[in-house]
Design a protein around this motif. Structure first.
Motif, short mmCIF file in Angstrom:
data_model
loop_
_atom_site.label_atom_id
_atom_site.label_comp_id
_atom_site.label_asym_id
_atom_site.label_seq_id
_atom_site.Cartn_x
_atom_site.Cartn_y
_atom_site.Cartn_z
N LEU A 30 48.89 39.48 35.74
CA LEU A 30 48.66 40.12 34.45
C LEU A 30 48.43 41.61 34.67
CD1 LEU A 30 46.45 37.42 32.68
CD2 LEU A 30 48.88 37.91 32.35
N THR B 178 36.74 42.67 32.79
CA THR B 178 38.20 42.70 32.61
C THR B 178 38.85 41.51 33.29
OG1 THR B 178 38.21 45.12 32.48
CG2 THR B 178 40.28 44.04 33.03
N ALA C 286 38.33 38.33 31.30
CA ALA C 286 39.21 38.25 30.13
C ALA C 286 40.63 37.86 30.54
CB ALA C 286 39.23 39.60 29.40
N LEU C 287 41.11 38.39 31.66
CA LEU C 287 42.45 38.05 32.13
C LEU C 287 42.53 36.59 32.58
CD1 LEU C 287 43.33 41.32 34.10
CD2 LEU C 287 44.19 40.60 31.85
N LEU D 84 40.76 34.08 31.33
CA LEU D 84 40.80 33.27 30.12
C LEU D 84 42.18 33.34 29.46
CD1 LEU D 84 37.28 34.10 28.65
CD2 LEU D 84 38.00 31.98 29.78
N GLU D 85 42.81 34.51 29.53
CA GLU D 85 44.16 34.67 28.99
C GLU D 85 45.15 33.80 29.76
OE1 GLU D 85 47.60 38.15 28.68
OE2 GLU D 85 45.49 38.74 28.77
N ALA D 86 45.04 33.79 31.09
CA ALA D 86 45.94 32.98 31.91
C ALA D 86 45.74 31.50 31.63
CB ALA D 86 45.72 33.28 33.39
N ALA E 163 44.60 30.05 28.97
CA ALA E 163 45.12 29.71 27.64
C ALA E 163 46.65 29.59 27.67
CB ALA E 163 44.68 30.77 26.63
N SER E 164 47.30 30.49 28.40
CA SER E 164 48.77 30.43 28.47
C SER E 164 49.26 29.19 29.20
CB SER E 164 49.30 31.69 29.17
OG SER E 164 49.03 31.67 30.57
N THR F 20 33.40 33.20 31.84
CA THR F 20 34.37 32.09 31.91
C THR F 20 33.69 30.73 31.91
OG1 THR F 20 34.40 32.06 34.34
CG2 THR F 20 35.99 33.52 33.21
#
Length: 397
Positions: A55, A89, A92-93, A95-97, A99-100, A148
């Motif tokens: 990311l 940061t 957050a990345l 959690l983004e991964a 979710a994807s 997380t």
């Protein structure tokens, strides 16, 4: 008992663990996130890379890091704030991964976070023996764990230093456990900001495995491209291919005492940086060289440091194979020089079953696995590396 301690105990007893390995290199391109399923521990370890993503960082993130990266004098308030900022940061990345990938934090056993290196200061580099070897990776893992909800291991390099090492490179531990081969002598070459390799003699050899830094991988090239063209890298070696190698400058760059030191050794952008390049150019009045010629020379400089290192390590071997990972694998001019020097011996790390871009993140997942389920005795045969389990543990609660 703290419920997180109970969870950690259960995780350590499991036959396999799902671990997120994180790697953020000096190139500052983004956060590598590797979802690894690891069974066993020590020599019986088996790893399966389930998911992988890089990311990208925002420009603001890169600029903040550059304010404090590899500098002797910085604003300590800035360092303090960025330490928390990087951790937040990265959380957050993550959690983004997840979710994807359709996963929840509860699906993950552990996070293994390398953090962001901002200074590396072994005595061999500083020449100051009043202070011990030291290194600093920021991105506080408590921020990752709390945000997380996942138990996080981090700061792996400090235990290595505390036990007598220099804090780098750490790849030898995971490489030794996962990729040693009964018959083949292997060089596992990683071309990141700094190039390094793990030397893995065939199992049963009288030689010992070790990992060592070699010199600048991409770091000076990336810094030069950023300063003069506003770009993060010389993509596909486009700029370097337009220039010609300047032998006088190349010889000056190669005349560096670090390059003649024995293995293993460690270095960083604290030595190999734009100031290093600019001093060489100024000393010999080479300011009129074109930017393309400088990039061509820098590319060959990086390649030469790797080639000379591999030749030194393998001088007494009848045969060996070189497996390449890291961002430099995607630099065609670097790879061409390696392949021409070692014909039919250079290949992508993917041939060992791991995405080469994910390798370093995977290795930190292995280190975390060893900390919760392994035994330091399993890595006692690595040359000049302390037999320790590494990483501090941050609990979400």
């Amino acid at each position: 008992m703290n419920t997180c301690i109970e969870s950690l105990y259960r995780i350590a007893q499991k036959k396999e663990r799902l671990i997120l390995g994180l790697m953020s290199g000096t190139s500052l391109d983004g956060l590598d996130i590797a979802l690894c399923r690891i069974s066993g521990s020590g020599p019986s370890s088996k790893i399966s890379l389930e998911k992988f993503i890089t990311l990208d960082y925002q420009d603001d993130f890169r600029n903040w890091i550059r304010e404090i990266f590899a500098k002797r004098q910085i604003d300590q308030q800035l360092l303090c704030g960025i330490n928390a900022y990087v951790g937040s940061t990265h959380a957050a990345l993550i959690l983004e991964a997840l979710a994807s990938w359709g996963l929840a934090p509860a699906d993950i056993d552990l996070i293994a976070s390398h953090g962001q290196t901002v200074f590396h200061a072994p005595q061999s580099l500083t020449k100051d023996h009043r202070l011990p070897n030291s290194t600093l990776q920021i991105g506080d893992a408590d921020h990752i764990a709390v945000k997380t909800g996942i138990i996080t291991l981090s700061d792996f390099r400090q235990k290595h230093i505390a036990a007598g090492g220099e804090g780098a490179p750490l790849a030898a531990y995971g490489d030794y456990l996962l990729f040693s081969d009964p018959k083949e002598n292997r060089i596992l070459l990683n071309i990141g900001g700094i190039s390094n390799f793990t030397f893995l003699p065939s199992i049963g050899s009288e030689q010992k495995a070790y990992a060592t830094d070699l010199g600048p991988g991409n770091t000076i090239m990336n810094q030069f491209m950023h300063q003069h063209f506003g770009l993060e890298m010389d993509k596909d070696a486009e700029m370097a291919n337009k220039g010609k190698v300047q032998s006088e400058l190349l010889d000056l760059l190669l005349n560096e005492p670090f390059l003649s030191l024995g293995f293993p050794k460690t270095t960083g952008p604290e030595l190999f940086n734009l100031a290093y390049l600019e001093k060489k150019i100024k000393d010999k009045d080479l300011e009129k060289l074109s930017k393309e010629d400088i990039m061509a020379t820098l590319n060959t400089f990086s390649a030469k440091t790797m080639i000379l290192g591999i030749q030194k390590a393998t001088a007494e071997l009848e045969s060996f194979q070189v497996y390449v990972s890291g961002g430099g694998l995607h630099n065609p001019l670097l790879m061409k020089q390696l392949e021409e020097t070692f014909p039919n011996q250079v290949q992508s790390f993917s041939n060992l079953g791991i995405n080469p871009d994910a390798k370093e993140a995977c290795l930190f997942a292995v280190l975390a696995n060893e900390t919760v389920a392994g035994n330091p005795e399993d890595v006692k045969n690595i040359k000049n590396s302390p037999a320790v389990c590494m990483g501090k543990i941050s609990l979400p609660l």
